[in-house]
Every structure is written in structure tokens, then in C-alpha cells.
Design an enzyme around this catalytic site. Sequence first.
Site, PDB file in Angstrom:
ATOM      1  N   THR A   1      68.225  48.174  45.031  1.00 27.25           N
ATOM      2  CA  THR A   1      68.189  46.790  45.524  1.00 27.25           C
ATOM      3  C   THR A   1      68.512  45.769  44.445  1.00 27.25           C
ATOM      4  OG1 THR A   1      66.558  47.358  47.194  1.00 27.25           O
ATOM      5  CG2 THR A   1      66.649  45.054  46.540  1.00 27.25           C
TER       6      THR A   1
ATOM      7  N   ASP B   1      72.095  53.456  47.220  1.00 28.86           N
ATOM      8  CA  ASP B   1      70.735  53.183  47.660  1.00 28.86           C
ATOM      9  C   ASP B   1      69.991  54.466  47.293  1.00 28.86           C
ATOM     10  OD1 ASP B   1      69.197  51.482  50.207  1.00 28.86           O
ATOM     11  OD2 ASP B   1      68.424  53.452  49.610  1.00 28.86           O
ATOM     12  N   SER B   2      68.869  54.357  46.627  1.00 22.34           N
ATOM     13  CA  SER B   2      68.281  55.556  46.031  1.00 22.34           C
ATOM     14  C   SER B   2      67.756  56.546  47.062  1.00 22.34           C
ATOM     15  CB  SER B   2      67.192  55.186  45.027  1.00 22.34           C
ATOM     16  OG  SER B   2      66.007  54.821  45.693  1.00 22.34           O
TER      17      SER B   2
ATOM     18  N   THR C   1      64.066  51.684  44.231  1.00 24.07           N
ATOM     19  CA  THR C   1      62.625  51.987  44.192  1.00 24.07           C
ATOM     20  C   THR C   1      62.242  53.157  45.097  1.00 24.07           C
ATOM     21  OG1 THR C   1      62.225  50.360  45.928  1.00 24.07           O
ATOM     22  CG2 THR C   1      61.991  49.605  43.656  1.00 24.07           C
ATOM     23  N   ASP C   2      63.039  53.387  46.167  1.00 24.58           N
ATOM     24  CA  ASP C   2      62.609  54.380  47.163  1.00 24.58           C
ATOM     25  C   ASP C   2      62.329  55.744  46.532  1.00 24.58           C
ATOM     26  OD1 ASP C   2      62.796  52.466  49.106  1.00 24.58           O
ATOM     27  OD2 ASP C   2      64.685  53.190  49.954  1.00 24.58           O
TER      28      ASP C   2
ATOM     29  N   GLN D   1      46.828  65.612  50.259  1.00 20.99           N
ATOM     30  CA  GLN D   1      47.505  64.510  50.959  1.00 20.99           C
ATOM     31  C   GLN D   1      46.933  63.159  50.558  1.00 20.99           C
ATOM     32  OE1 GLN D   1      47.171  65.016  55.208  1.00 20.99           O
ATOM     33  NE2 GLN D   1      47.794  67.156  55.118  1.00 20.99           N
TER      34      GLN D   1
HETATM   35  N1  ASN Z   1      66.444  51.088  49.343  1.00 23.90           N
HETATM   36  C1  ASN Z   1      66.364  50.588  47.999  1.00 23.90           C
HETATM   37  C2  ASN Z   1      66.638  51.750  47.045  1.00 23.90           C
HETATM   38  O1  ASN Z   1      65.783  52.562  46.813  1.00 23.90           O
HETATM   39  C3  ASN Z   1      65.002  50.001  47.764  1.00 23.90           C
HETATM   40  C4  ASN Z   1      64.858  49.237  46.468  1.00 23.90           C
HETATM   41  O2  ASN Z   1      65.508  49.496  45.479  1.00 23.90           O
HETATM   42  N2  ASN Z   1      63.944  48.271  46.436  1.00 23.90           N
HETATM   43  O3  ASN Z   1      67.740  51.865  46.563  1.00 23.90           O
END
Ligand code: ASN
Length: 331
Positions: A12, A53-54, A85-86, A267
Site C-alpha cells: 500500500t 500487493d503482498s 502489510t498483509d 489458535q
Molecule cells: N494489501 C496491501 C498489501 O499487503 C495492504 C497494505 O500494504 N497495507 O500489499
Amino acid sequence: MSRVLVLYTGGTIGMDHTPEGLAPVLGLLPRLLQRFERPDLAFDVVEFEQLIDSSAITPRQWNQILDALVARYDAYDGFVVIHGTDTMAYTAGALAFALRGLSKPVVLTGAQLPLVHPRSDGWSNLADAFEAACQPDLMEVAIAFDRLLLRGSRARKLDAERFDGFNSPNAAPLAEFAISAHWHRERWLRPDGEWRPQRLNENLKLAALMLTPGHGSALAGQILRDGGLDGAILLSYGSGNAPADPALLEGVAAMTARGGPVLTLTQVVKGAVAVGAYAASQPLARAGALPGGDLTPEAALAKLHVLLSAGLPVDTLRAALGRSLRGEMTT
Ligand code: ASN
């Protein structure tokens, strides 16, 4: 003067609005990074050809990051990996275990809002990541996010909305950034021997199976028995408890007999597997599952992946899975 290499993989932070929604734009982030130029910091940026996108990360990209870093390891004092972040916690785990003998900082960061957004959290995350990457005694993989520096093999994405998207539920932070940077050096790892990075085997088949009430246990057992997996993590209940479901136990035993490790995790976000705390934790262990303590699922998959990639004999592999290699579990 510190020399830092920035590896930009996507996420992102460097995205902009497109007709389809937010997507990475080549060249945008390297241009914005010019803001961090200063006399005592020299940095170069490697922008990956395919910014992702990760959620699209695979072991192939992990090897690309490893190759880019290892090829330039001697030329830089520290490394910043810009990542979505994902799946940042998975990548941080993979790098933490793969970069054996690391003696320089490797700091991952990203953002919840793109830099082009007026309220982006990316600027402060980048500033903290650069500062951490300039600490010569930080010899581990870390995540800088929302004013915290977290151990890479302990961190998890815990919030998809707020800026404090990451934490390490079972480990205290490595640093906290306020008006001053508070470096908790007493928590930092020492290097573990000589520099011997390990590439990942991109063909390994690993799975995370979560037990659920009802048919979930038998289904997990079936996958373990017939799924052709090389290794698996089993997300059990509470302190490592599971129903004594014959199909589940048969699956664990079959996989173990083939030499495929099955790691039991919990979990629950905080806490650990403790075999023997409850009688209900014993059958899995007796069937051959290894207790994963307070490993996170992300770090557990990464640890399995790296150790299996190293092609260790089964006994050595099982022993390594039971030990903390890079501060990833409480022992
Ligand atoms: N969908 C994005 C990613 O992981 C989320 C992010 O970076 N905040 O690339």
C-alpha cells in the site's frame, strides 16, 4: 555516514488510486523517498520489476529478496525492505530464518495508508525503519510499524484498520519511537555464527490446518494423510488441546512416519502450547506432533520452510524445530 539499501517489493505504501482501486505504481515510491536524503545517510533503492500487493507473495519473491540482499550484503550497513502489510509477518519470518549468521539490521516496513494520502502513516514508519537500519548492533530481522520495532519472527498483523497494525503478542518490542528512540538493546539478538544464508525450496508443499469443532479435525487428519504435504502446522485449541479424533491422530502419525513434521500451535493470539497441562494435549503429541510453544503461525510456517529447504536429516530437523533459533519462541 550509514549506507542503507532499500528493497522495494510493493504494498500500500507506494500505491496510488487507479480505476480498479489502489495499486502499486512503478517509480512513485523511489521518487518520494528523496525526502529522506541527508548528509549522514546514503541509500540506494532497488525497485522490484513486479511490485505486488503482498497478498500475492510466494517463496519465489522471498528468494528474490534474499538474492538481492545477499548480493549486496557487504556493500551496506543495513537494509530496509518495503513490503505490503498483509503478509509482512510471513516475509519477516522467512528472512529471519533464512539469513543465518546475519550481523546487520534488516528492517521491514510498509503502511496502512499510501504515502500519497495526506494522513499516511508511511512517513513515520519509513523514518523509524531507516533509523533502525542505521543501528550497527541490531543484528536481526525486525518490523518497524506505528512507532514500534518488533522482532520479525514474533510479529503479527493484528489490525487491518488502525495504524497500530502490528504487534508481537508473546514478545516485548525491540524499540519504541517517541520524541526519543528507546532502544531496548538488552532484548536484541547476538549473531548466530558465520554468514550462511539459505535460499528457499520453492516447491515445498506446506499447510496450516485449523481445528474447528465437528468435522474439522477429521478433515485436517485426511489432509495430513493424503495431501502430499512436506510439513504442516496444526492450529489446536488453548494450550495445545485437540479432540482424540482417530482420523486426526492417524493423519498426524502417517505424516510423521513419512518424515514430515507436524507442529502444534495454538489458535489463541497470546500464550503457548503446553503438552501435559491438559490430558487433551497428549494424544497429538503421542501421535508424533511437535509442540510449537508460542510460535506464531507466520513464523512457524517460515521456520518449517527454511529448515525443510536446508534438507536436514529428520532427527536434526525435529530437534531444530523444538529449539528457539532466532528468538522466535519462549523457551
Ligand atoms: N494489501 C496491501 C498489501 O499487503 C495492504 C497494505 O500494504 N497495507 O500489499
